[in-house]
Design a protein around this motif. Structure first.
Motif, PDB file in Angstrom:
ATOM      1  N   VAL A   1       0.855  -1.197   0.000  1.00 36.42           N
ATOM      2  CA  VAL A   1       0.000   0.000   0.000  1.00 36.42           C
ATOM      3  C   VAL A   1       0.883   1.237   0.000  1.00 36.42           C
ATOM      4  CG1 VAL A   1      -1.665   1.366   1.339  1.00 36.42           C
ATOM      5  CG2 VAL A   1      -1.895  -1.133   1.234  1.00 36.42           C
ATOM      6  N   LYS A   2       0.619   2.138  -0.940  1.00 37.46           N
ATOM      7  CA  LYS A   2       1.265   3.457  -0.926  1.00 37.46           C
ATOM      8  C   LYS A   2       0.179   4.496  -1.078  1.00 37.46           C
ATOM      9  CE  LYS A   2       3.569   5.333  -4.285  1.00 37.46           C
ATOM     10  NZ  LYS A   2       2.746   6.480  -4.730  1.00 37.46           N
ATOM     11  N   PHE A   3       0.581   5.780  -1.094  1.00 35.67           N
ATOM     12  CA  PHE A   3      -0.403   6.852  -1.125  1.00 35.67           C
ATOM     13  C   PHE A   3      -0.118   7.819  -2.268  1.00 35.67           C
ATOM     14  CE2 PHE A   3      -2.434   5.422   2.628  1.00 35.67           C
ATOM     15  CZ  PHE A   3      -1.424   4.803   3.342  1.00 35.67           C
ATOM     16  N   GLU A   4      -1.203   8.236  -2.914  1.00 34.34           N
ATOM     17  CA  GLU A   4      -1.053   9.134  -4.072  1.00 34.34           C
ATOM     18  C   GLU A   4      -0.338  10.416  -3.623  1.00 34.34           C
ATOM     19  OE1 GLU A   4      -3.118   9.602  -8.099  1.00 34.34           O
ATOM     20  OE2 GLU A   4      -4.594   9.772  -6.478  1.00 34.34           O
ATOM     21  N   GLY A   5       0.659  10.808  -4.385  1.00 29.38           N
ATOM     22  CA  GLY A   5       1.405  12.023  -4.048  1.00 29.38           C
ATOM     23  C   GLY A   5       2.698  11.739  -3.322  1.00 29.38           C
ATOM     24  N   CYS A   6       2.796  10.535  -2.727  1.00 31.24           N
ATOM     25  CA  CYS A   6       4.062  10.175  -2.077  1.00 31.24           C
ATOM     26  C   CYS A   6       4.995   9.574  -3.121  1.00 31.24           C
ATOM     27  CB  CYS A   6       3.841   9.169  -0.957  1.00 31.24           C
ATOM     28  SG  CYS A   6       3.065   9.877   0.511  1.00 31.24           S
ATOM     29  N   TYR A   7       6.280   9.885  -2.974  1.00 30.02           N
ATOM     30  CA  TYR A   7       7.300   9.355  -3.885  1.00 30.02           C
ATOM     31  C   TYR A   7       8.326   8.605  -3.049  1.00 30.02           C
ATOM     32  CZ  TYR A   7      11.269   9.408  -7.212  1.00 30.02           C
ATOM     33  OH  TYR A   7      12.320   9.063  -8.023  1.00 30.02           O
ATOM     34  N   HIS A   8       8.652   7.408  -3.538  1.00 29.26           N
ATOM     35  CA  HIS A   8       9.602   6.576  -2.779  1.00 29.26           C
ATOM     36  C   HIS A   8      10.735   6.116  -3.683  1.00 29.26           C
ATOM     37  CE1 HIS A   8       6.502   6.567   0.308  1.00 29.26           C
ATOM     38  NE2 HIS A   8       5.634   6.121  -0.584  1.00 29.26           N
ATOM     39  N   GLY A   9      11.074   6.947  -4.706  1.00 31.99           N
ATOM     40  CA  GLY A   9      12.077   6.531  -5.670  1.00 31.99           C
ATOM     41  C   GLY A   9      11.426   5.826  -6.846  1.00 31.99           C
ATOM     42  N   HIS A  10      12.228   5.363  -7.781  1.00 36.70           N
ATOM     43  CA  HIS A  10      11.659   4.904  -9.063  1.00 36.70           C
ATOM     44  C   HIS A  10      11.729   3.379  -9.259  1.00 36.70           C
ATOM     45  CE1 HIS A  10      15.759   4.498 -10.789  1.00 36.70           C
ATOM     46  NE2 HIS A  10      16.036   5.524 -10.047  1.00 36.70           N
ATOM     47  N   ALA A  11      11.646   2.617  -8.186  1.00 41.05           N
ATOM     48  CA  ALA A  11      11.525   1.160  -8.332  1.00 41.05           C
ATOM     49  C   ALA A  11      10.171   0.843  -8.958  1.00 41.05           C
ATOM     50  CB  ALA A  11      11.650   0.483  -6.971  1.00 41.05           C
ATOM     51  N   ASP A  12      10.113  -0.218  -9.787  1.00 45.16           N
ATOM     52  CA  ASP A  12       8.899  -0.500 -10.554  1.00 45.16           C
ATOM     53  C   ASP A  12       7.633  -0.516  -9.700  1.00 45.16           C
ATOM     54  OD1 ASP A  12      10.374  -2.787 -13.009  1.00 45.16           O
ATOM     55  OD2 ASP A  12      10.219  -0.603 -12.914  1.00 45.16           O
ATOM     56  N   SER A  13       7.683  -1.215  -8.561  1.00 43.45           N
ATOM     57  CA  SER A  13       6.453  -1.380  -7.761  1.00 43.45           C
ATOM     58  C   SER A  13       5.922  -0.062  -7.227  1.00 43.45           C
ATOM     59  CB  SER A  13       6.736  -2.294  -6.563  1.00 43.45           C
ATOM     60  OG  SER A  13       7.089  -3.574  -6.975  1.00 43.45           O
ATOM     61  N   LEU A  14       6.770   0.962  -7.271  1.00 47.15           N
ATOM     62  CA  LEU A  14       6.377   2.227  -6.636  1.00 47.15           C
ATOM     63  C   LEU A  14       6.021   3.305  -7.639  1.00 47.15           C
ATOM     64  CD1 LEU A  14       9.042   1.999  -3.827  1.00 47.15           C
ATOM     65  CD2 LEU A  14       6.561   2.032  -3.503  1.00 47.15           C
ATOM     66  N   LEU A  15       6.246   3.025  -8.934  1.00 50.44           N
ATOM     67  CA  LEU A  15       5.856   3.993  -9.975  1.00 50.44           C
ATOM     68  C   LEU A  15       4.438   3.646 -10.407  1.00 50.44           C
ATOM     69  CD1 LEU A  15       9.061   4.461 -12.133  1.00 50.44           C
ATOM     70  CD2 LEU A  15       8.140   5.943 -10.348  1.00 50.44           C
ATOM     71  N   VAL A  16       3.519   3.839  -9.479  1.00 50.07           N
ATOM     72  CA  VAL A  16       2.139   3.395  -9.682  1.00 50.07           C
ATOM     73  C   VAL A  16       1.208   4.495  -9.191  1.00 50.07           C
ATOM     74  CG1 VAL A  16       0.434   1.666  -9.001  1.00 50.07           C
ATOM     75  CG2 VAL A  16       2.818   0.992  -9.346  1.00 50.07           C
ATOM     76  N   LYS A  17       0.149   4.758  -9.946  1.00 50.94           N
ATOM     77  CA  LYS A  17      -0.800   5.775  -9.477  1.00 50.94           C
ATOM     78  C   LYS A  17      -2.138   5.116  -9.180  1.00 50.94           C
ATOM     79  CE  LYS A  17      -2.574   7.102 -14.050  1.00 50.94           C
ATOM     80  NZ  LYS A  17      -1.897   6.013 -14.772  1.00 50.94           N
ATOM     81  N   ALA A  18      -3.007   5.868  -8.523  1.00 50.07           N
ATOM     82  CA  ALA A  18      -4.299   5.305  -8.147  1.00 50.07           C
ATOM     83  C   ALA A  18      -5.017   4.825  -9.397  1.00 50.07           C
ATOM     84  CB  ALA A  18      -5.123   6.382  -7.453  1.00 50.07           C
ATOM     85  N   GLY A  19      -5.504   3.613  -9.318  1.00 49.73           N
ATOM     86  CA  GLY A  19      -6.288   3.092 -10.442  1.00 49.73           C
ATOM     87  C   GLY A  19      -7.746   3.487 -10.252  1.00 49.73           C
ATOM     88  N   SER A  20      -8.629   2.877 -11.031  1.00 47.76           N
ATOM     89  CA  SER A  20     -10.058   3.226 -10.886  1.00 47.76           C
ATOM     90  C   SER A  20     -10.658   2.288  -9.839  1.00 47.76           C
ATOM     91  CB  SER A  20     -10.755   3.011 -12.235  1.00 47.76           C
ATOM     92  OG  SER A  20     -10.526   1.659 -12.605  1.00 47.76           O
ATOM     93  N   GLY A  21     -11.835   2.663  -9.349  1.00 47.43           N
ATOM     94  CA  GLY A  21     -12.515   1.742  -8.438  1.00 47.43           C
ATOM     95  C   GLY A  21     -12.028   1.889  -7.006  1.00 47.43           C
ATOM     96  N   LEU A  22     -12.833   1.366  -6.099  1.00 44.17           N
ATOM     97  CA  LEU A  22     -12.606   1.576  -4.666  1.00 44.17           C
ATOM     98  C   LEU A  22     -11.212   1.082  -4.268  1.00 44.17           C
ATOM     99  CD1 LEU A  22     -13.535   2.256  -1.812  1.00 44.17           C
ATOM    100  CD2 LEU A  22     -14.276  -0.110  -1.570  1.00 44.17           C
ATOM    101  N   LEU A  23     -10.870  -0.151  -4.749  1.00 42.32           N
ATOM    102  CA  LEU A  23      -9.621  -0.713  -4.251  1.00 42.32           C
ATOM    103  C   LEU A  23      -8.422   0.009  -4.842  1.00 42.32           C
ATOM    104  CD1 LEU A  23     -10.087  -4.563  -3.892  1.00 42.32           C
ATOM    105  CD2 LEU A  23      -9.818  -2.793  -2.136  1.00 42.32           C
ATOM    106  N   THR A  24      -8.691   0.825  -5.849  1.00 41.94           N
ATOM    107  CA  THR A  24      -7.636   1.644  -6.479  1.00 41.94           C
ATOM    108  C   THR A  24      -6.393   0.799  -6.757  1.00 41.94           C
ATOM    109  OG1 THR A  24      -6.619   2.299  -4.384  1.00 41.94           O
ATOM    110  CG2 THR A  24      -8.434   3.670  -5.219  1.00 41.94           C
ATOM    111  N   PHE A  25      -6.620  -0.413  -7.313  1.00 41.88           N
ATOM    112  CA  PHE A  25      -5.416  -1.145  -7.721  1.00 41.88           C
ATOM    113  C   PHE A  25      -4.652  -0.288  -8.712  1.00 41.88           C
ATOM    114  CE2 PHE A  25      -4.818  -5.054  -5.715  1.00 41.88           C
ATOM    115  CZ  PHE A  25      -6.052  -5.467  -5.230  1.00 41.88           C
ATOM    116  N   GLY A  26      -3.329  -0.363  -8.615  1.00 40.13           N
ATOM    117  CA  GLY A  26      -2.514   0.620  -9.289  1.00 40.13           C
ATOM    118  C   GLY A  26      -2.439   0.455 -10.793  1.00 40.13           C
ATOM    119  N   ASN A  27      -2.195   1.549 -11.422  1.00 41.51           N
ATOM    120  CA  ASN A  27      -1.808   1.565 -12.850  1.00 41.51           C
ATOM    121  C   ASN A  27      -0.416   2.171 -12.921  1.00 41.51           C
ATOM    122  OD1 ASN A  27      -4.358   0.655 -13.715  1.00 41.51           O
ATOM    123  ND2 ASN A  27      -5.163   2.721 -13.508  1.00 41.51           N
TER     124      ASN A  27
END
Ligand code: KE4
Length: 428
Positions: A139-165
């Protein structure tokens, strides 16, 4: 920019051999427009560009230069270390001393591993959390940046669970789908997500004082809820203190909020301007790392002796009596003065600070969520940025970055900044 500017010439030349002419995107001024300044030297609170124009610097290398640029004690430590060799690929006593110092200053860290960048530290902490829990979802939060590792270059997806895109090309959907992206400072949403997915969550990673969407401190309730839910569901709480560590307080944001994370990610200040970052936490978790355990992590230059010398020298200087009292006071003097100058000019503006980092917002009230932050007037910021740049004050070249004050930003420096701000606000 005068047509004869050396910065223009260097920028044109740099773009031939390096994508965008820079080695890190934010440096290219694409958010604010114009020509980036090519820095030739720095001292104390200032640096000089290729036209030998002096600027009061409020990025401080994005945090590391907390004691001021080219501090004589830091330079001497680096020079002395360099005369003994640059890198050995073998352990050194200096690495032990730095690990012991970090553990002493941040008691939640019982063991720590040094790496060379915040990205590497955050990426390694994630892998450790997944390896230790056997779970994949983070779980991460929109607007937070933790460097550019693949798993972390993700933004909120659609839908409640906001699985990442993915936010970046090159990140496979299969990576992004394991990353849940939630709203910062929304404890209710976090509670809902844990209720439905808590048993599959390996970790929650958060900037406890966010600085990568501009300055946005977490509410105590948000972090307390996070801590409670992670404990309840067996997920790990990771505080990314790459920016806030040793910046907002000697013990980092975790000491301000009284929250004990399971793992902490560090960088910037602990390298004093050279490449040192770290991740650490509970010894039982760190024991999963190679060569002891099954989670692999490594680095040729990890714990580099010259970089560690810069970091250790910086860590000693920030422990001077009253260091953070003074740093916080100077930063507050800056933000108060900027707000007063804007009010005089009738500009809708406010500011905030935590320790030695600050946020400037062209808005009526200080944002407390990502959505409110995105609603700030970016164009007004950009105009202010360039007016200040002309006045010899270098702010972060983006409306969505935090600013940084050093121990060398004395009253005269702050007063000169405020004079430049009065002139700049008048132009808006
Ligand atoms: P590095 O890989 O850039 O050393 O650290 C990544 C990182 C991780 N976590 C936090 C909270 C961070 O702020 C950062 C890096 N911060 C940016 C400033 N917005 C570095 C500047 C840049 O990307 O050039």
């Amino acid at each position: 920019m005068t047509p004869s500017s050396k910065n223009d010439t260097l920028f044109a030349r740099a773009q031939i051999s390096t994508p965008g002419g820079v080695n890190s995107p934010v440096r290219a001024f694409r958010s604010v427009g114009g020509t980036p300044r090519f820095i030739t030297r720095a001292l104390g609170p200032c640096f000089w560009d290729a036209d030998d124009k002096r600027y009061i610097d409020y990025i401080g290398s994005w945090g590391p230069a907390i004691v001021g640029h080219a501090h004589p004690q830091v330079i001497r430590a680096v020079q002395e270390a360099a005369t003994r060799g640059l890198s050995f690929g073998a352990p050194t006593e200096g690495e032990i001393e730095m690990a012991e110092e970090i553990c002493r200053l941040m008691p939640s860290i019982q063991q720590v591993r040094l790496v060379s960048s915040g990205t590497e530290a955050a990426m390694s902490a994630l892998r450790l959390a997944r390896g230790a829990t056997g779970r994949d979802t983070i779980v991460k939060f929109e607007g937070c940046y933790h460097g550019h590792a693949d798993s972390l270059l993700v933004k909120a997806g659609s839908g409640l669970l906001t699985f990442g895109n993915p936010t970046s090309a090159g990140v496979p959907e299969d990576f992004a789908k394991h990353t849940l992206v939630l709203d910062y400072n929304n404890p209710q949403q976090l509670e809902e997500v844990f209720k439905t997915s808590g048993d599959s969550i390996a970790c929650v990673i958060v900037e406890p004082v966010a600085g990568n969407m501009n300055l946005l401190p977490a509410t105590p309730e948000f972090l307390q809820t996070m801590r409670r839910l992670c404990t309840q569901y067996g997920a790990l709480l990771i505080f990314d203190e790459v920016m806030s560590g040793f910046r907002v307080a000697l013990g980092g944001a975790q000491s301000l909020y009284g929250i004990v994370p399971d793992l902490t990610v560090l960088g910037k200040v602990i390298g004093g301007g050279l490449p040192v970052a770290a991740f650490g936490g509970r010894a039982d978790l760190m024991g999963n790392l190679a060569p002891l355990g099954p989670v692999y992590q490594a680095g040729t230059l990890s714990g580099n002796p010259v970089a560690v010398a810069a970091g250790m020298s910086t860590l000693k200087l920030i422990q001077a009596p009253g260091f953070y009292t003074s740093l916080g006071a100077q930063t507050a003097k800056l933000t108060k003065g900027l707000s007063e100058a804007a009010q005089l000019a009738g500009i809708s503006f406010c500011a905030n600070s935590v320790g030695g980092m600050f946020g400037l917002y062209f808005a009526k009230k200080v944002p407390t969520t990502y959505t409110e932050m995105m609603a700030c007037d970016k164009l007004k910021f950009n105009a202010f940025f360039h007016a200040m740049l002309e006045q010899g004050v270098y702010l972060a070249p983006s409306a969505f970055e935090a600013g940084f004050v050093s121990a060398q930003h004395d009253d005269a420096t702050i007063d000169a900044t405020l004079a430049a701000a009065r002139a700049s606000f008048a132009q808006l």
